[in-house]
Design an enzyme around this catalytic site. Structure first.
Site, PDB file in Angstrom:
ATOM      1  N   ASP A  26       0.836  -1.206   0.000  1.00 46.57           N
ATOM      2  CA  ASP A  26       0.000   0.000   0.000  1.00 46.57           C
ATOM      3  C   ASP A  26       0.874   1.260   0.000  1.00 46.57           C
ATOM      4  O   ASP A  26       1.861   1.329   0.739  1.00 46.57           O
ATOM      5  CB  ASP A  26      -0.892   0.023   1.249  1.00 46.57           C
ATOM      6  CG  ASP A  26      -1.773  -1.230   1.356  1.00 46.57           C
ATOM      7  OD1 ASP A  26      -1.467  -2.252   0.717  1.00 46.57           O
ATOM      8  OD2 ASP A  26      -2.765  -1.169   2.097  1.00 46.57           O
ATOM      9  N   HIS A  28      -0.600   4.807  -0.213  1.00 42.00           N
ATOM     10  CA  HIS A  28      -1.285   5.840   0.581  1.00 42.00           C
ATOM     11  C   HIS A  28      -0.636   7.215   0.494  1.00 42.00           C
ATOM     12  O   HIS A  28      -0.301   7.834   1.513  1.00 42.00           O
ATOM     13  CB  HIS A  28      -1.381   5.401   2.052  1.00 42.00           C
ATOM     14  CG  HIS A  28      -2.438   4.363   2.312  1.00 42.00           C
ATOM     15  ND1 HIS A  28      -3.754   4.529   1.938  1.00 42.00           N
ATOM     16  CD2 HIS A  28      -2.363   3.133   2.901  1.00 42.00           C
ATOM     17  CE1 HIS A  28      -4.445   3.465   2.297  1.00 42.00           C
ATOM     18  NE2 HIS A  28      -3.635   2.594   2.865  1.00 42.00           N
ATOM     19  N   ASP A  55      -4.434   0.765  -2.938  1.00 41.20           N
ATOM     20  CA  ASP A  55      -4.445   1.774  -1.877  1.00 41.20           C
ATOM     21  C   ASP A  55      -3.369   2.809  -2.189  1.00 41.20           C
ATOM     22  O   ASP A  55      -2.397   2.985  -1.454  1.00 41.20           O
ATOM     23  CB  ASP A  55      -4.307   1.173  -0.477  1.00 41.20           C
ATOM     24  CG  ASP A  55      -5.672   0.745   0.081  1.00 41.20           C
ATOM     25  OD1 ASP A  55      -6.666   0.831  -0.678  1.00 41.20           O
ATOM     26  OD2 ASP A  55      -5.740   0.335   1.251  1.00 41.20           O
ATOM     27  N   ASN A  81      -9.243  -0.902  -1.531  1.00 44.82           N
ATOM     28  CA  ASN A  81     -10.507  -0.401  -0.972  1.00 44.82           C
ATOM     29  C   ASN A  81     -10.534   1.129  -0.914  1.00 44.82           C
ATOM     30  O   ASN A  81     -11.573   1.745  -1.117  1.00 44.82           O
ATOM     31  CB  ASN A  81     -10.785  -1.010   0.411  1.00 44.82           C
ATOM     32  CG  ASN A  81      -9.675  -0.792   1.412  1.00 44.82           C
ATOM     33  OD1 ASN A  81      -8.519  -1.092   1.126  1.00 44.82           O
ATOM     34  ND2 ASN A  81      -9.990  -0.274   2.581  1.00 44.82           N
ATOM     35  N   HIS A  82      -9.372   1.761  -0.691  1.00 44.78           N
ATOM     36  CA  HIS A  82      -9.349   3.223  -0.692  1.00 44.78           C
ATOM     37  C   HIS A  82      -9.519   3.786  -2.108  1.00 44.78           C
ATOM     38  O   HIS A  82     -10.152   4.824  -2.301  1.00 44.78           O
ATOM     39  CB  HIS A  82      -8.054   3.736  -0.059  1.00 44.78           C
ATOM     40  CG  HIS A  82      -8.060   3.623   1.434  1.00 44.78           C
ATOM     41  ND1 HIS A  82      -8.414   4.654   2.264  1.00 44.78           N
ATOM     42  CD2 HIS A  82      -7.782   2.565   2.239  1.00 44.78           C
ATOM     43  CE1 HIS A  82      -8.342   4.254   3.526  1.00 44.78           C
ATOM     44  NE2 HIS A  82      -7.954   2.987   3.539  1.00 44.78           N
ATOM     45  N   HIS A 196      -2.859  -4.515   2.189  1.00 38.74           N
ATOM     46  CA  HIS A 196      -4.059  -4.218   2.976  1.00 38.74           C
ATOM     47  C   HIS A 196      -3.871  -4.398   4.473  1.00 38.74           C
ATOM     48  O   HIS A 196      -4.473  -3.674   5.255  1.00 38.74           O
ATOM     49  CB  HIS A 196      -5.238  -5.070   2.464  1.00 38.74           C
ATOM     50  CG  HIS A 196      -6.560  -4.745   3.075  1.00 38.74           C
ATOM     51  ND1 HIS A 196      -7.085  -3.467   3.048  1.00 38.74           N
ATOM     52  CD2 HIS A 196      -7.479  -5.519   3.706  1.00 38.74           C
ATOM     53  CE1 HIS A 196      -8.284  -3.489   3.640  1.00 38.74           C
ATOM     54  NE2 HIS A 196      -8.541  -4.709   4.054  1.00 38.74           N
TER      55      HIS A 196
END
Ligand SMILES: [Mn+2]
Length: 244
Positions: A26, A28, A55, A81-82, A196
């Protein structure tokens, strides 16, 4: 005239015969840190490819830079999911999203929000990469079936119905395998690569590789070489994979 947009939920890549293939956990919104990890590994954008478990945004300071990264011909993410919040920005639970780091999106102009959503809608749920030693699968969170073929068939279903939505959500959200410590793996793959769940060290359950070592938080980015399944930096046998 209505434009028909063909969105493939599974994207397949032939083996990379010119360079190396890596997967990263991820991101982010920490693309500067990601670039530093690529530089350390000697990543060569001319021949190497970087696959991402998704993500890409929320929480970090450089979320808007994601469009520059999506334009790079060697960068290939699945949808986390983000990222799915971005796709569903006009219908999702905004309060929950902002609580989970999505305030950067709320600050964009409407046209910009639509542009982000359009580009994120093209992110596949699953990626397949051929390697000399067998097929590698990549999803954000998990493969909810014992076999990859079954997931592939379900994701390619022409009907966009409730079942498909459930399967996609499992791919992007599920933590059941790692929470239960299930080691049966996924049939039909040499390895499945997921993120995740933040770990101190990469972990392997059966043939499922967890590579989110929290580079976006206070951990580090792990680059998994898809040919060798070795990590950069290497796994430290002194440390447990869990946060204690
Ligand atoms: Mn996630």
């Amino acid at each position: 005239m209505l434009e028909t947009i063909e969105v493939s939920r599974v994207r397949r890549f032939a083996a990379n015969t010119a360079g190396r293939d890596f997967a990263v956990g991820d991101i982010h919104g920490h693309f500067t840190r990601l670039q530093a990890a690529l530089d350390t590994a000697g990543f060569n954008p001319v021949v190497d490819r970087l696959f991402s478990v998704g993500d890409l945004v929320d929480r970090g300071p450089e979320c808007r830079d994601v469009l520059d990264w999506l334009a790079k011909p060697w960068f290939h993410p699945v949808r986390g999911n983000h990222d799915d919040y971005v796709v569903r920005f006009d219908t999702c639970d905004t309060e929950n999203w902002v609580y989970n780091g999505g305030s950067w999106f709320a600050g964009l102009a409407w046209d910009e929000q639509r542009e982000f959503a359009a580009q994120f809608a093209e992110l596949p749920i699953a990626i397949e990469v051929e390697t000399a030693l067998g097929l590698i699968g990549i999803v954000h969170a998990d493969c909810p079936f014992p076999s990859w073929d079954q997931l592939h068939t379900e994701l390619e279903s022409p009907e966009s119905n409730k079942r498909l939505r459930l399967v996609q959500n499992s791919c992007m959200w599920s933590r059941s395998r790692i929470q239960e410590g299930t080691t049966c793996g996924v049939e039909g793959l040499r390895a499945l690569v997921v993120g995740h769940t933040q770990l101190r060290q990469p972990a392997v359950l059966g043939n499922v590789h967890y590579i989110d070592t929290a580079g976006w938080m206070d951990g580090h980015f792990t680059l998994l070489d898809l040919a060798t399944l070795q990590c950069n930096p290497p796994i430290n046998p002194e440390l447990s994979f869990d946060w204690d």
